[in-house]
Design an enzyme around this catalytic site. Structure first.
Site, short mmCIF file in Angstrom:
data_model
loop_
_atom_site.label_atom_id
_atom_site.label_comp_id
_atom_site.label_asym_id
_atom_site.label_seq_id
_atom_site.Cartn_x
_atom_site.Cartn_y
_atom_site.Cartn_z
CG ASP A 1 -0.28 -0.41 2.52
OD1 ASP A 1 0.97 -0.40 2.58
OD2 ASP A 1 -0.99 -0.72 3.48
CG ASP B 1 -9.13 -0.94 11.66
OD1 ASP B 1 -8.19 -1.66 11.25
OD2 ASP B 1 -9.46 0.10 11.07
CG HIS C 1 -6.10 -1.93 8.59
ND1 HIS C 1 -6.26 -0.86 9.45
CD2 HIS C 1 -4.76 -2.00 8.35
CE1 HIS C 1 -5.09 -0.32 9.70
NE2 HIS C 1 -4.16 -0.99 9.06
CD GLU D 1 -8.73 1.46 7.60
OE1 GLU D 1 -8.80 0.51 8.40
OE2 GLU D 1 -8.09 2.51 7.87
C1 GLP Z 1 -0.63 0.18 8.71
C2 GLP Z 1 -0.26 -0.52 7.40
C3 GLP Z 1 -0.48 -2.00 7.48
C4 GLP Z 1 0.06 -2.47 8.81
C5 GLP Z 1 -0.79 -1.96 9.93
C6 GLP Z 1 -0.24 -2.28 11.32
O1 GLP Z 1 -1.64 1.09 8.63
N1 GLP Z 1 -0.91 -0.03 6.22
O2 GLP Z 1 0.17 -2.65 6.39
O3 GLP Z 1 0.03 -3.86 8.86
O4 GLP Z 1 -1.04 -0.58 9.80
O5 GLP Z 1 0.87 -1.49 11.61
P1 GLP Z 1 1.90 -1.82 12.76
O6 GLP Z 1 2.63 -3.03 12.33
O7 GLP Z 1 2.79 -0.62 12.83
O8 GLP Z 1 1.10 -2.01 13.99
#
Ligand code: GLP
Length: 260
Positions: free
Chosen positions: A66, A135, A137, A142
């Protein structure tokens, strides 16, 4: 779905071992790259294996999950720059072999379609690293995302913007409102999904992912349909799993040579 419960550093080693085994077997492998804090120890371990063990990315391809829409090309939180700093520039990975969706394109829909074509032209993703949002995702799909979705523009939830504000001086207003993300249908085409989650704040999302009903409300639950999905969690992230002792027993009795 295989669930492994272990300390974070061990999880990172397991994921790095799976990536190393793939690259040794298939140097031109296609890796799916995640940003966020979850994979950072995996990238550290891969960089170490490159420096000390000669692990090479020279022929590999990389596709990011992304990207934020509208962050300046030199913004340190632009995911393309994050991936360059976290892994690509620490190993022998030619810059043009790592791609992400173009969040600065004038035609964002066309950029999404081009990204889908690029992944398909590369032969699809062999191993996709994933984190999970609080959440539920994955990538930036989302809650409410179609379980069959493809790469597209999404609006970030307030929860995700608040969660990610820590990367933007704690200021939620600096977090972009939109992103481009591989869809759940796109991610599901990767041949092996490896998801990492650590910390109690991820426990409910992990419980839903592994044991909840499949639902767009918790987008990661789509992984229950994947034939080769591995979920790597620490004790805190596993704390709401109903069948934790069964997952431990299963993993403990697995032959060491088998890998993920
Ligand atoms: C972000 C990314 C995801 C990631 C998630 C969790 O928003 N777009 O790819 O897996 O949030 O992030 P973290 O690993 O920092 O908790």
């Amino acid at each position: 779905m295989e669930v492994v419960i272990a300390p974070a550093q061990e999880l990172a080693v397991l994921a790095a071992e799976a990536i190393e085994a793939l690259l040794r077997r298939r140097p031109q492998a296609v890796l799916g790259l995640a940003t966020g804090s979850s994979p950072s120890q995996v990238y550290d371990e891969l960089a170490r294996r490159h420096a000390e063990g000669g692990l090479s990315f020279a022929r590999a391809r990389g596709f990011m999950l992304d990207e934020y829409v509208g962050l300046a090309a030199d913004h340190p939180e632009r995911y393309r720059n994050v991936i360059a700093a976290d892994i690509a520039e620490r190993v022998d990975w030619p810059a043009d072999q790592v791609q992400g969706p173009d969040g600065l394109a004038s035609d964002l829909s066309a950029a999404c379609a081009a990204y889908e074509r690029a992944i398909a032209d590369a032969g699809g993703v062999d191993l996709q690293l994933l984190g999970i949002g609080t959440d539920g995702h994955i990538a930036f799909n989302e809650p409410g995302s179609s379980l069959a979705s493809r790469t597209r523009i999404k609006t970030l939830t307030t929860q995700t913007r608040v969660d990610n504000a820590r990367f933007f001086d704690g200021d939620v207003e600096q977090v972009p409102t939109h992103c481009l993300t591989q869809g759940l249908g796109t991610i599901m085409e990767a041949r092996h999904l490896v998801l990492l989650a650590t910390g109690r704040h991820k426990a409910e999302a992990v419980h839903q992912l592994v044991e909840g009903p499949v639902s767009a409300l918790w987008p990661a639950t789509v992984m229950q349909f994947h034939p080769h999905a591995t979920v790597l969690v620490d004790e805190a992230a596993a704390s709401r799993l109903q069948l934790a002792s069964y997952y431990r027993q299963t993993y403990d009795s697995k032959p060491a040579w088998q890998g993920l």
